[in-house]
Design a protein around this motif. Structure first.
Motif, short mmCIF file in Angstrom:
data_model
loop_
_atom_site.label_atom_id
_atom_site.label_comp_id
_atom_site.label_asym_id
_atom_site.label_seq_id
_atom_site.Cartn_x
_atom_site.Cartn_y
_atom_site.Cartn_z
N LYS A 134 -8.71 -16.68 17.93
CA LYS A 134 -8.21 -17.87 17.25
C LYS A 134 -6.69 -17.83 17.07
O LYS A 134 -6.07 -18.86 16.78
CB LYS A 134 -8.88 -18.03 15.88
CG LYS A 134 -10.32 -18.50 15.95
CD LYS A 134 -10.42 -19.91 16.50
CE LYS A 134 -11.83 -20.44 16.42
NZ LYS A 134 -11.92 -21.82 16.97
N GLU A 135 -6.11 -16.65 17.19
CA GLU A 135 -4.66 -16.53 17.05
C GLU A 135 -4.15 -15.49 18.03
O GLU A 135 -4.77 -14.45 18.23
CB GLU A 135 -4.27 -16.16 15.62
CG GLU A 135 -2.78 -16.20 15.36
CD GLU A 135 -2.44 -16.11 13.88
OE1 GLU A 135 -1.36 -16.59 13.49
OE2 GLU A 135 -3.26 -15.59 13.10
N TYR A 136 -2.99 -15.79 18.62
CA TYR A 136 -2.34 -14.88 19.55
C TYR A 136 -0.93 -14.59 19.05
O TYR A 136 -0.31 -15.41 18.36
CB TYR A 136 -2.28 -15.50 20.95
CG TYR A 136 -3.63 -15.57 21.63
CD1 TYR A 136 -4.02 -14.62 22.56
CD2 TYR A 136 -4.52 -16.60 21.31
CE1 TYR A 136 -5.27 -14.68 23.16
CE2 TYR A 136 -5.77 -16.67 21.90
CZ TYR A 136 -6.13 -15.70 22.83
OH TYR A 136 -7.37 -15.76 23.42
N CYS A 137 -0.41 -13.42 19.41
CA CYS A 137 0.94 -13.05 19.01
C CYS A 137 1.70 -12.48 20.19
O CYS A 137 1.18 -11.62 20.92
CB CYS A 137 0.90 -12.03 17.88
SG CYS A 137 2.57 -11.50 17.35
N PHE A 138 2.93 -12.95 20.38
CA PHE A 138 3.87 -12.37 21.32
C PHE A 138 4.84 -11.50 20.51
O PHE A 138 5.52 -12.00 19.62
CB PHE A 138 4.64 -13.45 22.08
CG PHE A 138 3.76 -14.32 22.94
CD1 PHE A 138 3.46 -13.96 24.24
CD2 PHE A 138 3.22 -15.49 22.42
CE1 PHE A 138 2.64 -14.76 25.02
CE2 PHE A 138 2.40 -16.30 23.20
CZ PHE A 138 2.11 -15.92 24.51
N ARG A 139 4.89 -10.23 20.86
CA ARG A 139 5.76 -9.29 20.16
C ARG A 139 6.95 -8.96 21.06
O ARG A 139 6.78 -8.49 22.19
CB ARG A 139 5.00 -8.01 19.81
CG ARG A 139 5.83 -6.96 19.09
CD ARG A 139 5.04 -5.69 18.93
NE ARG A 139 5.85 -4.63 18.34
CZ ARG A 139 5.54 -3.33 18.37
NH1 ARG A 139 4.42 -2.94 18.96
NH2 ARG A 139 6.32 -2.43 17.81
N ALA A 187 -17.89 -5.68 12.74
CA ALA A 187 -16.57 -5.49 13.35
C ALA A 187 -15.49 -5.56 12.28
O ALA A 187 -15.54 -6.41 11.39
CB ALA A 187 -16.33 -6.54 14.42
N ALA A 188 -14.55 -4.65 12.36
CA ALA A 188 -13.42 -4.68 11.43
C ALA A 188 -12.55 -5.89 11.72
O ALA A 188 -12.32 -6.25 12.86
CB ALA A 188 -12.61 -3.39 11.57
N GLY A 189 -12.06 -6.55 10.68
CA GLY A 189 -11.23 -7.72 10.86
C GLY A 189 -9.76 -7.36 11.03
O GLY A 189 -9.32 -6.27 10.68
N GLY A 190 -9.01 -8.30 11.59
CA GLY A 190 -7.56 -8.16 11.67
C GLY A 190 -7.06 -7.23 12.74
O GLY A 190 -5.89 -6.82 12.70
N ALA A 191 -7.85 -6.90 13.73
CA ALA A 191 -7.39 -6.01 14.79
C ALA A 191 -6.43 -6.73 15.72
O ALA A 191 -6.62 -7.90 16.05
CB ALA A 191 -8.58 -5.47 15.57
N TRP A 192 -5.39 -6.00 16.16
CA TRP A 192 -4.48 -6.51 17.17
C TRP A 192 -4.91 -5.94 18.51
O TRP A 192 -4.86 -4.72 18.72
CB TRP A 192 -3.04 -6.10 16.84
CG TRP A 192 -2.43 -6.87 15.72
CD1 TRP A 192 -2.97 -7.10 14.48
CD2 TRP A 192 -1.16 -7.51 15.72
NE1 TRP A 192 -2.13 -7.85 13.72
CE2 TRP A 192 -1.00 -8.11 14.44
CE3 TRP A 192 -0.14 -7.63 16.65
CZ2 TRP A 192 0.14 -8.83 14.10
CZ3 TRP A 192 1.00 -8.34 16.30
CH2 TRP A 192 1.14 -8.93 15.04
N LEU A 246 1.65 -9.29 24.56
CA LEU A 246 0.73 -10.34 24.12
C LEU A 246 -0.49 -9.71 23.48
O LEU A 246 -1.16 -8.88 24.10
CB LEU A 246 0.32 -11.21 25.30
CG LEU A 246 -0.81 -12.23 25.04
CD1 LEU A 246 -0.39 -13.25 23.97
CD2 LEU A 246 -1.20 -12.93 26.33
N TYR A 247 -0.78 -10.12 22.23
CA TYR A 247 -1.95 -9.62 21.49
C TYR A 247 -2.87 -10.78 21.12
O TYR A 247 -2.40 -11.88 20.80
CB TYR A 247 -1.52 -8.94 20.18
CG TYR A 247 -0.72 -7.68 20.32
CD1 TYR A 247 -1.35 -6.43 20.31
CD2 TYR A 247 0.67 -7.73 20.45
CE1 TYR A 247 -0.60 -5.26 20.41
CE2 TYR A 247 1.42 -6.56 20.57
CZ TYR A 247 0.77 -5.33 20.56
OH TYR A 247 1.51 -4.18 20.67
N GLY A 248 -4.16 -10.52 21.13
CA GLY A 248 -5.12 -11.40 20.51
C GLY A 248 -5.52 -10.80 19.17
O GLY A 248 -5.76 -9.60 19.06
#
Length: 217
Positions: free
Chosen positions: A66-71, A35-40, A213-215
């Protein structure tokens, strides 16, 4: 670091990669698909209908990532000089009252140059184990062309070992015709899993904009 040269033609592999995978060399004569890393990965989108007291995310925040982002995209307040805030929950959004310790500073410049550009630490916006809402960005303008955009990251919310780090970077057209660039960070002081996040304004409603919201994998 050793660099491996992989001869793909010589491998004569007939299998194919799945969507989102990359080729990884495991030796000079072997490879694997991973799996490619760093996908949003987009989980959900809040779209303001112009009269939202809050924007609540009560699903999709779990142990998947392990990390979530609110844009934030052009978040617009009903009330001039309002502050965008957030809080976390450990019970699916029944209560938003997690103790937090945080800091916030910003740099600003006024359109007409009437105030010298400067940077300031905003002591009124930090928390020391406060359970109330945490400021993401302050002094939002409600002019038709004003708004705020940026990112808020939440680290490992499902952990039952560590407190939950958060940090944000924001840009806004603020009240008083300023541009403000803001940095905020802190932690939700709980080892219980955080499973919901809620955004609100210090006064009035969220009158426009998107929150995605992104994982992050």
């Amino acid at each position: 670091m050793a660099i491996t040269t992989l001869n793909l033609r010589a491998l004569n592999r007939s299998d194919t990669a799945s969507s989102g995978q990359v080729i990884t060399a495991t030796s000079a004569t072997a490879m694997d698909f991973q799996a490619a890393g760093g996908a949003w990965n987009l989980i959900s989108t809040f779209t303001s209908d112009g009269s939202d007291a809050t924007a609540s995310f009560t699903s999709g925040i779990d142990s998947t990532y392990k990390e979530y982002c609110f844009r934030f995209i052009n978040i617009h307040p009903e009330t001039d000089d309002a502050t965008l805030k957030f809080n976390g929950s450990t019970d699916g959004g029944s209560n938003y009252n997690i103790a937090k310790t945080s800091i916030l500073f910003d740099a600003y410049n006024r359109e007409d140059g009437g105030v010298s550009p400067a940077m300031a630490y905003r002591t009124a916006e930090d928390l020391s184990q406060g359970t109330g809402t945490q400021t993401v960005i302050r002094n939002l303008g409600n002019d038709a062309d004003a708004g705020a955009s940026g990112f808020l990251f939440l680290v490992d919310p499902a952990s039952t070992t560590y407190v939950k780090q958060f940090y944000s970077t924001m840009s806004e057209a603020s009240s008083g015709t300023y541009h403000v660039g803001s940095q905020m960070s802190g932690y939700l002081n709980t080892t219980s899993a955080i499973d919901a996040i809620q955004f609100s304004m210090s006064s009035g409603e969220i009158q426009g904009g998107l929150i995605k919201l992104y994982g992050i994998s």
